[in-house]
Design a protein around this motif. Structure first.
Motif, PDB file in Angstrom:
ATOM      1  N   VAL A 245     -18.565   9.351  14.037  1.00  0.00           N
ATOM      2  CA  VAL A 245     -17.339  10.695  13.856  1.00  0.00           C
ATOM      3  C   VAL A 245     -17.841  11.441  14.834  1.00  0.00           C
ATOM      4  N   GLN A 246     -19.045  11.731  15.104  1.00  0.00           N
ATOM      5  CA  GLN A 246     -19.118  13.034  16.078  1.00  0.00           C
ATOM      6  C   GLN A 246     -18.924  12.468  17.454  1.00  0.00           C
ATOM      7  N   ASP A 247     -19.171  11.371  17.754  1.00  0.00           N
ATOM      8  CA  ASP A 247     -18.939  10.711  18.998  1.00  0.00           C
ATOM      9  C   ASP A 247     -17.400  10.908  19.276  1.00  0.00           C
ATOM     10  N   ALA A 256     -19.122  18.503  24.058  1.00  0.00           N
ATOM     11  CA  ALA A 256     -20.101  18.298  23.040  1.00  0.00           C
ATOM     12  C   ALA A 256     -19.336  18.643  21.472  1.00  0.00           C
ATOM     13  N   ALA A 257     -19.448  17.502  20.502  1.00  0.00           N
ATOM     14  CA  ALA A 257     -19.021  18.030  19.173  1.00  0.00           C
ATOM     15  C   ALA A 257     -20.168  18.275  18.162  1.00  0.00           C
ATOM     16  N   GLY A 258     -20.509  19.262  17.683  1.00  0.00           N
ATOM     17  CA  GLY A 258     -21.691  19.412  16.709  1.00  0.00           C
ATOM     18  C   GLY A 258     -21.567  19.012  15.412  1.00  0.00           C
ATOM     19  N   ARG A 326     -16.481   1.523  20.301  1.00  0.00           N
ATOM     20  CA  ARG A 326     -17.918   1.970  20.307  1.00  0.00           C
ATOM     21  C   ARG A 326     -18.881   0.876  20.228  1.00  0.00           C
ATOM     22  N   GLY A 327     -18.602  -0.417  19.538  1.00  0.00           N
ATOM     23  CA  GLY A 327     -19.882  -1.133  19.303  1.00  0.00           C
ATOM     24  C   GLY A 327     -19.817  -2.013  20.663  1.00  0.00           C
ATOM     25  N   ALA A 332     -21.817   2.576  27.496  1.00  0.00           N
ATOM     26  CA  ALA A 332     -21.093   3.158  28.593  1.00  0.00           C
ATOM     27  C   ALA A 332     -20.771   4.494  27.896  1.00  0.00           C
ATOM     28  N   THR A 333     -20.122   4.574  26.765  1.00  0.00           N
ATOM     29  CA  THR A 333     -19.733   5.874  26.182  1.00  0.00           C
ATOM     30  C   THR A 333     -21.043   6.789  25.914  1.00  0.00           C
ATOM     31  N   ASN A 334     -22.288   6.269  25.497  1.00  0.00           N
ATOM     32  CA  ASN A 334     -23.333   6.901  25.437  1.00  0.00           C
ATOM     33  C   ASN A 334     -23.654   7.781  26.554  1.00  0.00           C
ATOM     34  N   MET A 335     -23.483   7.194  27.901  1.00  0.00           N
ATOM     35  CA  MET A 335     -23.742   7.594  29.070  1.00  0.00           C
ATOM     36  C   MET A 335     -22.837   8.783  29.442  1.00  0.00           C
TER      37      MET A 335
END
Length: 511
Positions: A245-247, A256-258, A326-327, A332-335
């Motif tokens: 959810v955060q990502d 950045a979403a905390g 995301r899976g 790539a999304t993490n980077m």
């Protein structure tokens, strides 16, 4: 104006609501109680658990768990070795609630053996996670039936609110009158692989604060996502759901979403409740260090800085698409998320991250086709290896690959999103691909980028990041019109487009 009876009800309702509110991760808290190791529940030590948003969890004990590593050499002879013991789990009871501490490490132990004045030992234990409201055996225990998570700007992304407001005017000018009304908003839900995701509103009852200098009327509407798998699940699964959810919100808001709070629900305890009585549900608050800490009273992001909301892609559509994308594209999304959560101080690090994300994304999209048909390539490679001395063939064989070049990958990525949006982002795609490839190769092979100014490298990083983001949103099904609007309206992407026109255009092209 409320009557006195109504006013008193409001204060009572407020106190009850606040008592049941989740624990915000940006607020300090403490619990005084007793603590023990699960394997030795009879040895209980008094102490205070303190949580600080900046420093985390610290348990100050009046007494000490044995943290020395010892072995018995012979009867009555014990050797003490270097290092200290750590504990995966510590249980506690404080403020009428069970508490579980996970990932516990003693950071300071003060023993008073042999001291002139006999006094208790003291010990400070750091923990990575606290579960306020339950005893569990570890992070992997399937003890929970539901998870609820609140993330910054979730309400803006949800594009729904319980509030409506109007202002009165006289002669076309505000006259000081007006109203704020509250309307019920239904939940939205979708089930993905047996797990229900529900977008839910929770609001307080209206109440008035009578202050020395005036009266303030308040209500709070909180939007959160409730996750209910078909089977009991563990804290590990809950943290993964919260991270997803955060990502998603970080991608949608391009910042950045905390996490503001994370609350779990214990699986049903004991025998089933009678039919005439609801099942017993116990809430468990989670205190931990997410990738970004949410500020529950911070001002929301401006609407024009949001890439997409549930108006662009409905909740029941975006959740399964995001889970699948995301899976598949997680590396790539993490980077790219890393550039939002913790950008490097040096442009070279950001260059490698952005270009690396593009390469990984290209592979994840399943378009990693080589420039030659496989049978043709095998023939070519065999002919080349036949000309090489046998002792060097294995080394050369590993370097001959039928893979697209970095420039090929960049051009392929630029061809996937809406082409009008790409044209708005950069007028010279080929120039961007060539200069990005040159910058990455120079940095990777020579350790420097002598042919690029800082301004051009900055443009390369920002344009490449934008291309990756547009590709991810293309995978999520963001309409072409919205992709164009993002490039035209979002302040950062407008600045990126200006930098591309200035630094990534071939000389004499007139672009």
């Amino acid at each position: 104006m409320e009557s006195a009876g109504e006013m008193q009800l409001s204060y009572g309702a407020r106190a009850k609501t606040m008592a049941n509110d989740p624990l915000n991760l940006d607020e300090a808290a403490e619990w005084a109680g007793i603590w023990w190791l699960p394997d030795d529940p009879d040895e209980r030590i008094a102490g205070v658990l303190r949580y600080e948003p900046e420093t985390g969890l610290a348990l100050s004990l009046i007494g000490a768990f044995e943290d020395r590593i010892m072995s018995s050499l012979s009867p009555g002879v014990v050797a003490v070795h270097e290092g200290t013991l750590t504990w995966e789990v510590i249980h506690g009871a404080a403020e009428q609630r069970e508490i579980t501490l996970l990932g516990c490490v003693p950071t300071r132990t003060r023993r008073t053996i042999g001291a002139r004045v006999k006094s208790p030992d003291r010990q400070i234990v750091k923990a990575t996670t606290a579960l306020i409201g339950a005893h569990v055996r570890g992070q992997g225990e399937a003890a929970f039936s539901a998870a609820e998570v609140s993330v910054e700007d979730l309400e803006l992304w949800a594009a729904s609110s319980v509030f409506e407001g109007s202002w009165g005017t006289t002669g076309g000018k505000p006259d000081g009158s007006g109203r704020i009304s509250v309307k019920p908003v239904g939940s939205e839900s979708v089930t993905v692989d047996g797990t229900e995701f529900r977008l839910t509103h929770r609001r307080t009852l209206p109440f008035l604060d009578q202050l020395k200098g005036g009266t303030v009327g308040r209500m709070r509407d909180t939007v959160f996502v409730r996750v209910v798998p078909s089977q009991p699940f563990s804290l590990t699964v809950a943290l993964e759901a919260a991270g997803s959810v955060q990502d998603l919100i970080a991608l949608a808001t391009h910042q950045a979403a905390g996490v503001i709070w994370l609350r779990l629900e214990l699986a049903e305890i004991g025998a089933a409740s009678p039919a005439d009585r609801p099942a017993l549900h116990r809430s468990v608050d989670v205190l931990y260090a997410p990738p970004a800490l949410g500020k529950h009273d911070a001002k929301a992001v401006e609407h024009h800085r949001v890439f997409f909301t549930c108006e662009s892609i409905p909740f029941e559509t975006i959740v399964p698409r995001w889970g699948e994308a995301r899976g598949r594209l997680r590396a790539a999304t993490n980077m790219i998320m890393g550039l939002r959560y913790a950008p490097a101080r040096y442009i070279e690090s950001n260059l490698l991250t952005a270009v690396g994300a593009a390469e990984v994304l290209h592979r994840g999209l399943g378009i990693d086709e080589g420039p030659f048909p496989p049978d043709v390539f095998d023939t070519m490679r065999g002919a080349m290896l036949a000309q090489v001395p046998e002792e060097h063939r294995d080394r050369l064989k590993g370097s001959i690959r039928n893979e697209p070049t970095l420039r090929d990958r960049l051009l392929a990525l630029a061809a996937r999103p809406d082409q009008e949006a790409i044209g708005l982002l950069m007028p010279d795609v080929d120039r961007w691909a060539r200069r990005t490839t040159r910058a990455r190769n120079d940095l990777a092979h020579e350790g420097t980028t002598p042919g690029h100014s800082f301004e051009e490298l900055f443009a390369v990083v920002e344009v490449t990041t934008a291309v990756v983001i547009l590709n991810v949103m293309q995978e999520l099904g963001l309409p072409a019109e919205r992709q164009r609007a993002i490039v035209q309206e979002h302040p950062q992407l407008r600045a990126t487009a200006r930098a591309a026109r200035e630094w990534l255009v071939s000389p004499g092209s007139g672009a």
